[in-house]
Design a protein around this motif. Structure first.
Motif, short mmCIF file in Angstrom:
data_model
loop_
_atom_site.label_atom_id
_atom_site.label_comp_id
_atom_site.label_asym_id
_atom_site.label_seq_id
_atom_site.Cartn_x
_atom_site.Cartn_y
_atom_site.Cartn_z
N THR B 73 81.06 36.37 53.39
CA THR B 73 81.11 37.82 53.51
C THR B 73 81.88 38.20 54.76
O THR B 73 83.09 38.31 54.73
CB THR B 73 79.70 38.44 53.65
N HIS B 80 78.41 33.67 60.79
CA HIS B 80 79.16 33.30 59.60
C HIS B 80 80.44 32.56 59.95
O HIS B 80 80.82 31.60 59.29
CB HIS B 80 79.51 34.54 58.77
N ALA B 128 76.07 33.10 52.43
CA ALA B 128 75.56 34.45 52.61
C ALA B 128 76.38 35.48 51.84
O ALA B 128 76.63 36.58 52.31
CB ALA B 128 75.52 34.81 54.09
N LEU B 148 74.25 27.25 47.33
CA LEU B 148 73.99 28.48 48.07
C LEU B 148 73.48 28.14 49.45
O LEU B 148 72.50 27.42 49.60
CB LEU B 148 72.91 29.28 47.33
N ASN B 150 71.72 29.46 52.70
CA ASN B 150 70.91 30.56 53.21
C ASN B 150 70.78 31.73 52.26
O ASN B 150 70.83 32.88 52.66
CB ASN B 150 71.44 31.04 54.56
N ARG B 151 70.70 31.45 51.00
CA ARG B 151 70.40 32.49 50.04
C ARG B 151 69.55 31.85 48.97
O ARG B 151 69.94 30.87 48.35
CB ARG B 151 71.68 33.05 49.43
N HIS B 152 68.40 32.38 48.78
CA HIS B 152 67.49 31.77 47.83
C HIS B 152 67.81 32.28 46.45
O HIS B 152 68.45 33.30 46.28
CB HIS B 152 66.05 32.12 48.20
N ASP B 153 67.35 31.58 45.49
CA ASP B 153 67.63 32.08 44.16
C ASP B 153 66.55 31.67 43.18
O ASP B 153 65.70 30.87 43.48
CB ASP B 153 68.99 31.60 43.68
N ALA B 162 68.74 26.01 52.91
CA ALA B 162 68.33 27.20 53.64
C ALA B 162 67.51 26.84 54.86
O ALA B 162 66.82 25.82 54.89
CB ALA B 162 67.52 28.11 52.72
N SER B 193 66.50 42.42 53.91
CA SER B 193 66.90 41.38 52.96
C SER B 193 65.80 40.33 52.84
O SER B 193 64.90 40.27 53.67
CB SER B 193 68.17 40.71 53.46
N ILE B 195 66.00 37.21 53.43
CA ILE B 195 66.02 36.36 54.62
C ILE B 195 65.23 37.00 55.76
O ILE B 195 64.40 36.36 56.40
CB ILE B 195 67.48 36.15 55.08
#
Lengths: 339, 339
Positions: B73, B80, B128, B148, B150-153, B162, B193, B195
């Motif tokens: 991002t 980042h 992210a 992914l 640091n982004r859970h799913d 993560a 968010s 996180i």
DNA sequence: ATGAAAGCGCTAACAT
DNA sequence: ATGTTAGCGCTTTCAT
């Protein structure tokens, strides 16, 4: 509805649209000779199957991949990170895909270039990368357009987009003199790199024409910790204004001045370079030169496009005008940066 | 000596070495069945001509390009940028080439994924990124390994690496309680968010088990300017310790506290998250949670490799243990961060 | 306006 | 141990 897992090739689209592969290719490319009716049929079929042309196959056939190599050094430097962000965005908007390699050493850069060439990139953009003249030559020899951002070079036929460090130095000198400074210092970066030296020269030349000169000039690497040490040396010479080749150096200088416990009014004015986000925060409130990265990256991407379109044209060298963002670190009372 | 401009193909090497194209391919790939003598001849010829295999052609043939898509991002966020730096380095070291796209919106992410698929990337790493469940599904449908960071799913078969926000929050609670704090606040990020919420939960749960609770909890976007406003609201509740979901938020809070002109000893302790370079500088001297990006990016790259090697294996979910870096912003006397 | 066929540079059966 | 051949998916003459 995309078929799960199975790759959709142009032949599938052709079959669904009851037409040949060539026609599919032409219709999708917007070839004028294809009739409205068939074009619509092809587009519908492509959409229905979720067809995405295989750009690797196209690249092999066309001898043009749409990939641009981007070589960077140190993304921990906020300025580089920001520049990369803008480059990636702008390249992407222009239908080019950035293949990114990071390198700190000349060998690393050579390796990066070699791999980029293997991937048949359409051009290479170097962002403050450790490029030797060798590397530049090998890029030119490989007939790949090369655009150097903020790195000057000899007379090879490469695109160059650079900020005007001379003009920036002069602006800073004018500003500091107008604010009443009389004893000047320069804190350079990266072992007096070309870029740093240029900024210094613009600064001193203008000082001289104002009837002043540079009392101290030292240099440090672009790391906060090292800069703190050199900053202390600068302060020992008791300048009333310091121009730093980079914001990080300036932050180190400001912190060193605070740590020295000099009375507020006796701390020197400070100017940085890059206008990083932090410069605008109240804890530093640093006057800084903005390189206009927005313009710089735009010109860089445009240069890459132009060189891809016309590989034999003479490469341009463009200069981007910087501007000064005045903040509390150079206010005459020199006190607003304390809170 | 590389021939100027002309591309060297494997057939040129074959001719020079008086051997067939297949043998060249095999010799360069280190095929055991090729005799020492011919291998040496091939290597010599390749070196002499400056031969570099065309990876686009190889990719088409092998159905594997060695390219990994990286979706990020906002590189202006130092965290980042640092993560990208490490990812690019580690992917490169592992003979993978990162094709990078930046996007802020879900549509942007969809577009990025579409283009990555067209380039036949071997895997996609999301850092992210604003990925909807749709996007994750389309990646899975395209049979591309997806990791992914640091982004859970949900329950799709994607790799997840993560940081352990729960553990981090608990560590911070322990630390602050030990330092004598009694009235706690949380400053969250990005509209609460997932996180951010996880970090908060770890924090409050542990506070409760210490017999305390959270006096205030507000959230702001991850921008300094916005955070300053929210920080002022937090301070109005007079907490004696604030845990922030991000260093930038913490810096804004520290500055807001200074601006409020409260006596030094009455300013709250502050803990940030990410342990950015700036946190270690004397102007902030911020206690911060380090996510161990080094480990996180290593695991991410390893996961990508593993999934490329064994596409049908069940994807792993890995948790990286964070650690707390204690600095002056939570010292009991709470005064060391002023100089 | 559309189709047939060749070829981009590489590797991997399948010969030998 | 090495050569022959086919084919990855696409675009593009050249034909019709």
């Amino acid at each position: 509805m995309q078929k799960d897992g199975k790759k959709v090739r142009s032949i599938e689209v052709a079959e669904l649209a009851q037409i040949s592969r060539s026609t599919v290719s032409r219709a999708l490319a917007g070839d004028a000779r294809i009739s409205e009716a068939t074009r619509d049929r092809v587009l519908a079929a492509a959409r229905q199957l979720g067809y995405r042309p295989n750009l690797i196959a196209r690249g092999l056939k066309n001898q043009s991949t749409g990939i641009v190599g981007v070589v960077v050094t140190d993304l921990e430097n906020a300025y580089h990170a920001h520049a990369l962000q803008l480059l990636v965005e702008k390249l992407g908007a222009g239908r080019l895909a950035p293949l990114v390699f990071a390198c700190n050493t000349v060998e690393g850069a050579e390796n990066a270039i070699a791999r980029l060439m293997s991937y048949q990139v359409d051009a290479v953009v170097a962002l403050a990368a450790p490029f030797s003249d060798e590397i530049v030559k090998s890029c030119v020899a490989g007939e790949k357009p090369l655009v150097l951002m903020n790195r000057h070079d000899g007379d090879e036929n490469v695109g160059v987009v650079a900020g005007d460090g001379l003009a920036a130095g002069a602006m800073v000198a004018d500003h500091l003199v107008a604010r009443g400074a009389r004893r000047f210092a320069f804190l350079g970066g990266e072992d007096n790199s070309f870029i740093s030296k240029e900024r210094e020269r613009g600064f001193t030349d203008r000082l001289v024409s104002h009837g002043f000169d540079l009392a101290v000039s030292l240099s440090s690497r672009y790391s906060y910790a090292e800069a703190r040490v050199v900053a202390a040396d600068i302060l020992r010479a008791a300048p009333d204004a310091v121009f730093c080749a980079n914001d990080t150096l300036a932050f180190a200088l400001l912190d060193a001045a605070r740590a020295a416990d000099a009375p507020e009014g006796e701390r020197p004015m400070v100017v940085g370079y890059d206008n990083s986000a932090l410069a605008g925060w109240p804890s530093y409130d640093l006057t800084s030169v903005d390189q206009n990265l927005e313009a710089m990256t735009s010109r860089t991407v445009e240069a890459a496009f132009a060189m891809i379109a016309a590989p034999d044209a003479v490469a341009e060298r463009q200069t981007i005008a910087p501007f000064l963002v005045e903040r509390g670190s150079t206010s005459s009372r020199n006190s607003s940066r304390t809170r």
